[in-house]
Write a protein that holds these residues in place. Structure first.
Motif, short mmCIF file in Angstrom:
data_model
loop_
_atom_site.label_atom_id
_atom_site.label_comp_id
_atom_site.label_asym_id
_atom_site.label_seq_id
_atom_site.Cartn_x
_atom_site.Cartn_y
_atom_site.Cartn_z
N ARG A 94 0.83 -1.21 0.00
CA ARG A 94 0.00 0.00 0.00
C ARG A 94 0.87 1.26 0.00
NH1 ARG A 94 -4.98 1.07 3.00
NH2 ARG A 94 -5.70 -0.89 2.15
N ALA A 95 1.91 1.28 0.82
CA ALA A 95 2.81 2.44 0.86
C ALA A 95 3.49 2.64 -0.50
CB ALA A 95 3.84 2.27 1.97
N ASN A 96 3.90 1.56 -1.14
CA ASN A 96 4.53 1.64 -2.46
C ASN A 96 3.57 2.26 -3.46
OD1 ASN A 96 6.58 0.91 -4.53
ND2 ASN A 96 4.98 -0.51 -5.20
N ALA A 97 2.33 1.79 -3.47
CA ALA A 97 1.34 2.34 -4.41
C ALA A 97 1.11 3.82 -4.15
CB ALA A 97 0.03 1.56 -4.29
N ALA A 98 1.05 4.22 -2.88
CA ALA A 98 0.84 5.63 -2.55
C ALA A 98 2.02 6.48 -3.01
CB ALA A 98 0.63 5.79 -1.04
N VAL A 153 9.73 1.01 -7.77
CA VAL A 153 10.16 0.33 -9.00
C VAL A 153 8.96 -0.17 -9.79
CG1 VAL A 153 11.44 -1.66 -9.91
CG2 VAL A 153 12.39 -0.33 -8.01
N ASP A 154 8.00 -0.77 -9.10
CA ASP A 154 6.83 -1.37 -9.74
C ASP A 154 5.60 -1.07 -8.89
OD1 ASP A 154 4.86 -2.99 -10.85
OD2 ASP A 154 6.00 -4.86 -10.64
N ARG A 155 4.64 -0.37 -9.46
CA ARG A 155 3.44 0.02 -8.70
C ARG A 155 2.70 -1.21 -8.16
NH1 ARG A 155 -1.56 1.17 -7.89
NH2 ARG A 155 -2.36 3.24 -7.48
N ASP A 156 2.74 -2.31 -8.89
CA ASP A 156 2.01 -3.52 -8.49
C ASP A 156 2.89 -4.55 -7.80
OD1 ASP A 156 -0.41 -2.54 -9.66
OD2 ASP A 156 0.38 -3.07 -11.63
N ALA A 157 4.03 -4.13 -7.30
CA ALA A 157 4.96 -5.07 -6.65
C ALA A 157 4.31 -5.76 -5.45
CB ALA A 157 6.21 -4.32 -6.19
#
Length: 174
Positions: A94-98, A153-157
């Motif tokens: 979730r933090a990565n997507a944000a 790096v990748d939004r869907d990681a």
């Protein structure tokens, strides 16, 4: 910029860590001395409940004021996701997507985990950060599993879900 970034960095990091009768938290943090080296490293710890402590550590690629600002965004994104009761892997996701909402997002390595004081476990997930280490009392220290790709790096990681037992009097190092 060095003075502003250093002041910003110090203001955003916790001055005190949470306390609990069955666990002792400590930290060591030394920002870079040279003007061009002020960066986006962070550490954080906060209570989620009376028996659960959240821990995070990370490093934003790059230096300067932009890295300090990105560090705060990453730390706050992890805190907000953690308070929703998500697993460590889902919290990193979730933090990565944000963070990737902005076109100008940095690459960030991190570890986020939850210490369950009652069960003596550490549930955690890694985003390309160096592996945590565990030193059980009177036993040989060893690295725990790590993995994952850095945030940004990748939004869907997807990030790995890990769990480690924390024997009495052991030391966990992030």
């Amino acid at each position: 910029e060095h003075r502003v970034a250093t002041a910003l960095q110090q203001a955003m990091l916790p001055a005190r860590l949470p306390s609990h009768s069955r666990i002792e938290l400590s930290y060591a943090y030394r920002p870079a001395e040279r003007e061009s080296r002020v960066g986006g490293d962070w550490y954080d710890a906060f209570a989620i409940s009376s028996e659960h402590l959240a821990l995070s550590i990370g490093d934003v690629a790059g230096h300067g004021l932009e890295a300090s600002v990105a560090m705060n965004e990453a730390r706050q994104a992890l805190r907000l996701s953690a308070l929703e009761g998500l697993s460590p892997a889902e919290t990193l996701r979730r933090a990565n997507a944000a963070l990737m909402i902005n076109d100008d997002h940095p690459m960030i390595t991190a570890i986020y985990g939850i210490v369950d004081v009652a069960r003596a476990t550490f549930r955690y997930s890694c985003a390309g950060h160096p592996h945590p280490a565990l030193a059980p009392f009177a036993e040989k220290a060893h690295y725990l599993e790590g993995g994952g790709i850095p945030m940004g790096v990748d939004r869907d990681a997807l990030f790995p879900a890990r769990e480690a037992c924390l024997p009495p009097y052991s030391t966990l190092l992030l």
